[in-house]
Design a protein around this motif. Structure first.
Motif, PDB file in Angstrom:
ATOM      1  N   HIS A  76     -15.558  21.360  -3.771  1.00 39.46           N
ATOM      2  CA  HIS A  76     -14.981  21.161  -5.100  1.00 39.46           C
ATOM      3  C   HIS A  76     -13.457  21.203  -5.041  1.00 39.46           C
ATOM      4  O   HIS A  76     -12.780  20.399  -5.706  1.00 39.46           O
ATOM      5  CB  HIS A  76     -15.494  22.230  -6.053  1.00 39.46           C
ATOM      6  N   SER A 164     -21.795  22.515 -12.752  1.00 38.47           N
ATOM      7  CA  SER A 164     -22.203  21.136 -12.495  1.00 38.47           C
ATOM      8  C   SER A 164     -21.560  20.168 -13.477  1.00 38.47           C
ATOM      9  O   SER A 164     -21.073  19.094 -13.085  1.00 38.47           O
ATOM     10  CB  SER A 164     -23.730  21.030 -12.565  1.00 38.47           C
ATOM     11  N   ASN A 167     -17.823  19.874 -12.694  1.00 35.06           N
ATOM     12  CA  ASN A 167     -17.617  19.115 -11.460  1.00 35.06           C
ATOM     13  C   ASN A 167     -17.814  17.617 -11.688  1.00 35.06           C
ATOM     14  O   ASN A 167     -17.028  16.791 -11.193  1.00 35.06           O
ATOM     15  CB  ASN A 167     -18.588  19.619 -10.403  1.00 35.06           C
ATOM     16  N   ALA A 195     -19.216  14.739  -5.065  1.00 37.94           N
ATOM     17  CA  ALA A 195     -19.441  15.424  -6.332  1.00 37.94           C
ATOM     18  C   ALA A 195     -20.896  15.884  -6.440  1.00 37.94           C
ATOM     19  O   ALA A 195     -21.179  16.999  -6.914  1.00 37.94           O
ATOM     20  CB  ALA A 195     -19.097  14.502  -7.498  1.00 37.94           C
ATOM     21  N   VAL A 198     -21.462  19.005  -4.286  1.00 40.71           N
ATOM     22  CA  VAL A 198     -20.954  20.227  -4.909  1.00 40.71           C
ATOM     23  C   VAL A 198     -22.008  20.809  -5.849  1.00 40.71           C
ATOM     24  O   VAL A 198     -22.299  22.016  -5.822  1.00 40.71           O
ATOM     25  CB  VAL A 198     -19.644  19.942  -5.662  1.00 40.71           C
ATOM     26  N   SER A 199     -22.594  19.958  -6.691  1.00 39.60           N
ATOM     27  CA  SER A 199     -23.638  20.428  -7.612  1.00 39.60           C
ATOM     28  C   SER A 199     -24.846  20.961  -6.849  1.00 39.60           C
ATOM     29  O   SER A 199     -25.436  21.989  -7.220  1.00 39.60           O
ATOM     30  CB  SER A 199     -24.061  19.290  -8.539  1.00 39.60           C
TER      31      SER A 199
END
Length: 859
Positions: A76, A164, A167, A195, A198-199
């Protein structure tokens, strides 16, 4: 759950009447009373892996989950370092403004959803605390342990939701900018996938980290006199009785994740479809005012809905499915130390495959000219990463199995026992890849099923609807055969625990699937951000990226439904074990005909429940749409005073009817299993869940694939100019089918899947309250022939607990009545037709977009 013990030839074994039918001589545990000091087998409790304690079982999970959280934070931070839109240019400023409005709308939507989720959680917390304190099955602290786990999980779900959504909003302009300056096709794909990673890492890491920690905490100091649980004696100072008791208290944690995912996905789906339909309606009602998306709140809500649908709803649903399968594996392990450790090792170590896949997600920019070529290059890049991920998972399976079962005592099954489980994991992974490929075949843009749906639109919307419905129904066959083969093969290899391990192998790709499904809102909004005159040259890249994200979302939905079936099947098996049920229809007498009829009725009721609840959620779209349109037109009246719209006000106004439309389905999914369980009994509840899973998930899979075929047909017509392209009659047919299918694909189908899972985990939660103790006095009335243990289905319900059935039935009736009066009773007439009434621009002195709406405003 009490296990009665016998002493035979110096060894401790279970009685024939034990509800668990356990032979304790096969349980590999350090505190197994079947291996007392002085016998040869006592050494099994002192050597690896039988001597594993709570720390050694979950330490790997804690370590990898913590690493996952750290990696999510690093990714992130790297994402935030990438360039956004150039503020010195008009297109860059508008791009950043769009992302800012989406973030504001998403934050307001998250806040509104959180209010309803917290209110729902408080009610459930109090109920769990009271019920399990009054009817504790382990000790007096059962209530607070289960309720505390529920509360912790709800908090973690809200944290994951916030991270989430934030992000995804941050990645929008960075993905669009990557399409221009950082490698074009490949650069934008890597940015969007980053992206999603990251979630995935934040979500999976946080939920599993706190699960392992909570389980370990619940396993401390669980000592009771003369209590045996799966062969673990709890009155010994060094006994590891929390090995099984800890998982019982963790049921509250799992229950919270499932119910919160159901509520959130219902709200997100209703909001997304209402904003999509409302946005198009605003363009028809107020065409002059709706052109500028900066000043059109309905357009911002449409983009916010995409974030809510996939970055929030789909993410939590996938995490919930993985969590249910892992939990079922732990319950079905029955205190067997290496069996309990294997799921922890597998689900944690597969993070390695996600990291390797992250480094290999790329595609070629050379030689691509058309949108379709770019799209296919992106999909091949992701598919290669997925197969690399699968290959690494096989290595992880082998290493985990080798660590736990190398040198395993031959008296307990030998090393081959571990390789049986490895075979099940391998079959599950193979089934996972096949389900993904078949879903892709039926929903991808360029495949023959989807092209046939697009071609059917030439003769009108009706033929297109029929063709898409046929494709959706046919798609059930191959996926059904794959799941049938997996369940049958793993059951033959290693029994019910083997089926659970096959399910775990199926979801071992979850890290990758969550990442690609979370790409969808980023790619959609990045394409919308580039829909400007100054950025027309890059539209071919962003359109290809949007098509890639749309395909990944469609494939993820089909894959997640298949995984949900396996998760529900495993939870049902765990419920059957925890409620003390023997073979479902074994034995019986001719006098049991009435009982069999009632059980069949329970299965029918279970089949109808997800369909009915899905219908309730679908009907809520109309109310949410009306609220959105009214609030948008109210803001249009004030546009002279403001340079931009107020997405916060619109999100809050639309969230209220969406949340009310999702609350009733969630309550019903919890209360109806309680009604069946406490009135008919454990067997009736078992068949109720089976019917719900089969009907709900099958119908959901049909809706997912049929809806995706209509949506991808529309995309191919618009992006590739198929069959005349945009503006042709076939395009109008595709738009009609996509709008109709969207309600089923994004609202009804997810609700059905989540309802089926909620029914199963609710049954497992209340299983100790309806446990059939075969040594109790009332059970003697059930036994017809003790040699074969034939039982009368209804007589085996403990009628001394029958008063419990009054509580859920009364709660269900009250809940339905309240929601009908508040939500439906106020507007019993058919939905009104929105007529075009041009708004006269007027200035309201001192007015702000968030002030009280006009009197005719009805959210």
């Amino acid at each position: 759950m009490t296990t009665v013990l016998n002493t035979v030839d110096g060894l401790t074994t279970t009685n024939v009447g034990s509800p668990l039918y356990l032979d304790l001589r096969t349980i590999c545990s350090r505190s197994n009373p079947a291996f007392p000091p002085g016998v040869a087998q006592a050494r099994f409790g002192t050597q690896f892996p039988c001597n594993m304690n709570v720390g050694s079982i979950v330490s790997t999970g804690i370590l990898f989950s913590f690493v996952s959280i750290i990696l999510g934070g690093i990714l992130h931070a790297l994402l935030l370092r990438w360039a956004k839109g150039d503020e010195s240019t008009a297109w860059g400023a508008r791009m950043n403004k769009l992302a800012s409005l989406i973030r504001r709308g998403s934050t307001a939507l998250f806040s509104s959803m959180s209010v309803f989720i917290v209110s729902f959680a408080v009610i459930n917390f109090v109920v769990l605390l009271v019920v399990f304190s009054a009817r504790s099955s382990s000790d007096a602290t059962d209530g607070i342990r289960i309720a505390a786990g529920y509360l912790i999980a709800v908090i973690m779900m809200l944290v994951v939701l916030f991270l989430s959504v934030t992000n995804s909003c941050e990645a929008i302009t960075r993905t669009a900018r990557s399409a221009m300056n950082m490698g074009g096709t490949s650069g934008s794909l890597r940015t969007a996938y980053s992206a999603g990673c990251v979630s995935s890492m934040f979500g999976m890491g946080l939920i599993f980290f706190f699960l392992w920690m909570y389980y370990m905490l619940m396993s401390v100091n669980r000592n009771r006199d003369s209590f045996y649980n799966y062969g673990n004696r709890c009155d010994r100072a060094d006994a590891f009785c929390g090995q099984t008791l800890g998982w019982r208290e963790a049921t509250g944690y799992i229950f919270a994740v499932t119910t919160t995912a159901l509520l959130l996905r219902g709200m997100a789906g209703i909001f997304a479809k209402a904003s999509e339909v409302g946005s198009e309606l605003i363009f028809k009602l107020e065409p002059d005012q709706a052109q500028d998306f900066i000043r059109n709140p309905a357009s911002i809500a449409d983009k916010t809905g995409a974030v809510a649908l996939d970055a929030a709803g789909m993410l939590l649903d996938l995490i919930d499915t993985v969590l249910l399968i892992v939990f079922a594996c732990e319950v079905l392990a029955q205190g067997h130390a290496p069996r309990m450790a294997l799921p922890v090792y597998v689900v944690s170590a597969t993070l390695l495959s996600a990291l390797v896949a992250y480094g290999f997600v790329r595609c070629s920019n050379a030689g691509v000219v058309t949108v379709g070529e770019r799209y296919r290059n992106m999909m091949w890049g992701l598919r290669l990463a997925m197969y690399l991920c699968a290959f690494i998972n096989i290595v992880v399976f082998a290493i985990a199995t080798g660590i736990l079962y190398r040198g395993y005592p031959s008296e307990l099954g030998g090393e081959k026992q571990g390789w049986y489980y490895f075979a099940c994991l391998l079959l599950g992974l193979l089934a996972s890849l096949l389900c993904w490929e078949f879903t892709s075949y039926f929903t991808a843009t360029a495949t023959s099923p989807t092209r046939s749906v697009a071609a059917a639109g030439i003769t009108g919307a009706a033929t297109m609807l029929i063709q898409g419905a046929g494709v959706g129904l046919i798609s059930l066959l191959p996926i059904g055969f794959i799941l049938l083969f997996l369940i049958t093969a793993c059951g033959a290899i290693a029994g019910q625990y083997g089926v659970a391990m096959g399910s775990l192998g199926f979801v071992s790709l979850a890290w990758f699937v969550i990442a690609v499904s979370s790409m969808a809102p980023v790619t959609f909004n990045a394409d919308e951000a580039c829909n400007q005159d100054e950025t027309a040259a890059v539209r071919e890249v962003t359109v290809s990226l949007f098509m890639c994200g749309e395909s990944c979302a469609a494939e993820s939905r089909g894959w997640s439904t298949a995984a949900a079936i396996l998760a529900a099947f495993s939870i049902i098996a765990a419920f059957k074990q925890e409620s003390g049920l023997g073979p479902l229809m074994a034995g019986g007498t001719e006098g049991d005909t009435a009982g069999e009829n009632i059980l069949f009725a329970c299965a029918v009721a279970g089949a109808l429940t997800p369909l009915f609840i899905g219908g309730i959620s679908t009907l809520a779209i109309g109310k949410a749409t009306r609220a959105l349109v009214d609030e948008t037109r109210r803001q249009f009246q004030m546009l002279d005073q403001y340079a931009e719209c107020n997405p916060e006000s619109l999100s809050k106004a639309t969230c209220k009817p969406a949340a009310l439309g999702a609350l009733l389905p969630t309550f019903l999914a919890i209360l109806l299993p309680c009604c069946i369980g406490f009135s008919i009994g454990a067997r009736g509840l078992l068949l109720f869940c089976v019917g719900g899973v089969l009907a709900g998930c099958s119908m959901a899979l049909f809706f997912f694939n049929a809806g995706a075929s209509w949506a991808k047909s529309k995309t191919s017509i618009e992006a590739e100019g198929a069959f005349g392209g945009s503006g042709a009659d076939v395009h109008l047919s595709a738009v009609i089918c996509t709008r109709a299918g969207g309600a089923f694909k994004d609202v009804a189908a997810p609700t059905m899947v989540s309802v089926a899972k909620t029914m199963c985990i609710t049954s497992l939660l209340i299983a100790p309250l309806m446990f059939i103790d075969r040594n109790a006095t009332y059970f003697a009335k059930c036994v017809v022939d003790k040699s074969t243990d034939r039982i009368s289905y209804l007589a085996c319900f403990d009628w001394n607990k029958g008063y419990w059935m009054v509580i859920p039935i009364v709660f269900t009736l009250i809940t339905v009545a309240i929601f009908y009066v508040i939500y439906w009773g106020r507007d019993g007439t058919p939905p009104q037709v929105f007529e075009h009434q041009p708004i006269k621009t007027r200035r309201v002195e001192g007015a702000v977009p968030s002030q009280a709406p006009p009197q005719n405003y009805t959210p």
